[in-house]
Design an enzyme around this catalytic site. Sequence first.
Site, PDB file in Angstrom:
ATOM      1  N   THR A 156       1.030   3.773 -21.796  1.00 61.21           N
ATOM      2  CA  THR A 156       0.567   2.725 -20.956  1.00 61.21           C
ATOM      3  C   THR A 156      -0.519   2.021 -21.716  1.00 61.21           C
ATOM      4  O   THR A 156      -1.198   2.462 -22.370  1.00 61.21           O
ATOM      5  CB  THR A 156       0.197   2.995 -19.418  1.00 61.21           C
ATOM      6  OG1 THR A 156      -0.961   3.779 -19.585  1.00 61.21           O
ATOM      7  CG2 THR A 156       1.464   3.727 -18.911  1.00 61.21           C
ATOM      8  N   LYS A 157      -0.578   0.674 -21.255  1.00 60.17           N
ATOM      9  CA  LYS A 157      -1.812  -0.223 -21.697  1.00 60.17           C
ATOM     10  C   LYS A 157      -3.226   0.463 -21.237  1.00 60.17           C
ATOM     11  O   LYS A 157      -4.085   0.603 -22.109  1.00 60.17           O
ATOM     12  CB  LYS A 157      -1.962  -1.645 -21.230  1.00 60.17           C
ATOM     13  CG  LYS A 157      -2.067  -1.683 -19.712  1.00 60.17           C
ATOM     14  CD  LYS A 157      -2.096  -3.309 -19.371  1.00 60.17           C
ATOM     15  CE  LYS A 157      -2.420  -3.553 -17.811  1.00 60.17           C
ATOM     16  NZ  LYS A 157      -2.493  -4.828 -17.385  1.00 60.17           N
ATOM     17  N   PHE A 158      -2.948   1.423 -20.087  1.00 60.28           N
ATOM     18  CA  PHE A 158      -4.480   1.983 -19.729  1.00 60.28           C
ATOM     19  C   PHE A 158      -4.603   3.070 -20.717  1.00 60.28           C
ATOM     20  O   PHE A 158      -5.834   3.378 -21.068  1.00 60.28           O
ATOM     21  CB  PHE A 158      -4.450   2.534 -18.167  1.00 60.28           C
ATOM     22  CG  PHE A 158      -4.152   1.246 -17.336  1.00 60.28           C
ATOM     23  CD1 PHE A 158      -5.483   0.561 -16.896  1.00 60.28           C
ATOM     24  CD2 PHE A 158      -2.993   1.007 -16.782  1.00 60.28           C
ATOM     25  CE1 PHE A 158      -5.423  -0.531 -16.220  1.00 60.28           C
ATOM     26  CE2 PHE A 158      -2.733  -0.301 -15.873  1.00 60.28           C
ATOM     27  CZ  PHE A 158      -4.212  -0.859 -15.558  1.00 60.28           C
ATOM     28  N   GLU A 159      -3.526   3.949 -21.174  1.00 62.34           N
ATOM     29  CA  GLU A 159      -3.737   4.853 -21.904  1.00 62.34           C
ATOM     30  C   GLU A 159      -4.222   4.460 -23.508  1.00 62.34           C
ATOM     31  O   GLU A 159      -5.186   5.030 -24.041  1.00 62.34           O
ATOM     32  CB  GLU A 159      -2.443   5.935 -22.021  1.00 62.34           C
ATOM     33  CG  GLU A 159      -2.498   7.159 -22.927  1.00 62.34           C
ATOM     34  CD  GLU A 159      -1.452   7.890 -23.005  1.00 62.34           C
ATOM     35  OE1 GLU A 159      -1.398   8.999 -23.658  1.00 62.34           O
ATOM     36  OE2 GLU A 159      -0.500   7.569 -22.266  1.00 62.34           O
TER      37      GLU A 159
ATOM     38  N   ASP B  39      -6.800   4.476 -10.112  1.00 61.82           N
ATOM     39  CA  ASP B  39      -7.982   4.012 -10.133  1.00 61.82           C
ATOM     40  C   ASP B  39      -8.769   5.024 -10.046  1.00 61.82           C
ATOM     41  O   ASP B  39      -8.768   5.839  -9.014  1.00 61.82           O
ATOM     42  CB  ASP B  39      -8.119   2.714  -9.238  1.00 61.82           C
ATOM     43  CG  ASP B  39      -9.902   2.523  -9.391  1.00 61.82           C
ATOM     44  OD1 ASP B  39     -10.522   3.210  -9.942  1.00 61.82           O
ATOM     45  OD2 ASP B  39      -9.804   0.963  -9.355  1.00 61.82           O
TER      46      ASP B  39
ATOM     47  N   ASP C 113       0.792  -1.191  -0.149  1.00 62.88           N
ATOM     48  CA  ASP C 113      -0.155   0.038   0.075  1.00 62.88           C
ATOM     49  C   ASP C 113       0.784   1.295  -0.131  1.00 62.88           C
ATOM     50  O   ASP C 113       1.684   1.307   0.992  1.00 62.88           O
ATOM     51  CB  ASP C 113      -0.843  -0.077   1.325  1.00 62.88           C
ATOM     52  CG  ASP C 113      -1.927   1.309   1.106  1.00 62.88           C
ATOM     53  OD1 ASP C 113      -1.592   1.994   1.854  1.00 62.88           O
ATOM     54  OD2 ASP C 113      -3.021   1.164   1.017  1.00 62.88           O
TER      55      ASP C 113
ATOM     56  N   LYS D 227     -17.835   5.897  -9.416  1.00 65.36           N
ATOM     57  CA  LYS D 227     -19.045   6.188  -8.798  1.00 65.36           C
ATOM     58  C   LYS D 227     -18.775   7.386  -7.781  1.00 65.36           C
ATOM     59  O   LYS D 227     -17.753   7.311  -7.011  1.00 65.36           O
ATOM     60  CB  LYS D 227     -19.550   4.895  -8.327  1.00 65.36           C
ATOM     61  CG  LYS D 227     -20.169   3.836  -9.419  1.00 65.36           C
ATOM     62  CD  LYS D 227     -20.712   2.636  -8.597  1.00 65.36           C
ATOM     63  CE  LYS D 227     -20.950   1.721  -9.612  1.00 65.36           C
ATOM     64  NZ  LYS D 227     -21.592   0.414  -8.869  1.00 65.36           N
TER      65      LYS D 227
ATOM     66  N   ASP E 179      -7.057   9.004 -17.733  1.00 63.59           N
ATOM     67  CA  ASP E 179      -7.781   9.163 -19.069  1.00 63.59           C
ATOM     68  C   ASP E 179      -9.288   9.232 -18.613  1.00 63.59           C
ATOM     69  O   ASP E 179     -10.228   9.117 -19.344  1.00 63.59           O
ATOM     70  CB  ASP E 179      -7.713   7.982 -19.869  1.00 63.59           C
ATOM     71  CG  ASP E 179      -8.093   6.689 -18.926  1.00 63.59           C
ATOM     72  OD1 ASP E 179      -8.189   6.610 -17.791  1.00 63.59           O
ATOM     73  OD2 ASP E 179      -8.084   5.622 -19.741  1.00 63.59           O
TER      74      ASP E 179
END
Length: 142
Positions: free
Chosen positions: A119-122, A48, A25, A52, A84
């Site tokens: 990155t893969k997230f981008e 992350d 953490d 919500k 993103d």
Amino acid sequence: TAGVGSLLKKIGEEDIHNIRIISHDVVEVLRDMIPDSSLSRVLIYFPDPWRKARHHKRRLIQPEFISHLCKKLKPGAILHCATDWENYAMHMLDVLQGEPLLKNTASGFAPRPDTRPLTKFENRGLRLGHGVWDLVFERVSS
């Protein structure tokens, strides 16, 4: 974990020796393992977004976390964040601009620096038609 295993594989392929990996953490790592005024640069890419509204309190970029992080940054250190998710980008901008020990290096959001890897997230966000927002702040002297 798979992410750490993938990282270890890349480190071996690149023959990198000046790296430490901590799978724990980040709040506890900062609190217990990182000395004050010891970091020159912190990169937080695509945390992350907790989409919500009822989960927004779980977002990493919060005033308390940033205040604590700033104690670990040397004066002149860079904090670079990217997301993103537009709602989170606006939240990040508000939090970072609200921290008196940070100065925005841009007027609002920064252009994507060439030094930030794709990155893969981008890639995923771009495929889905999301924008990408970079924030580059400098730690000022207290």
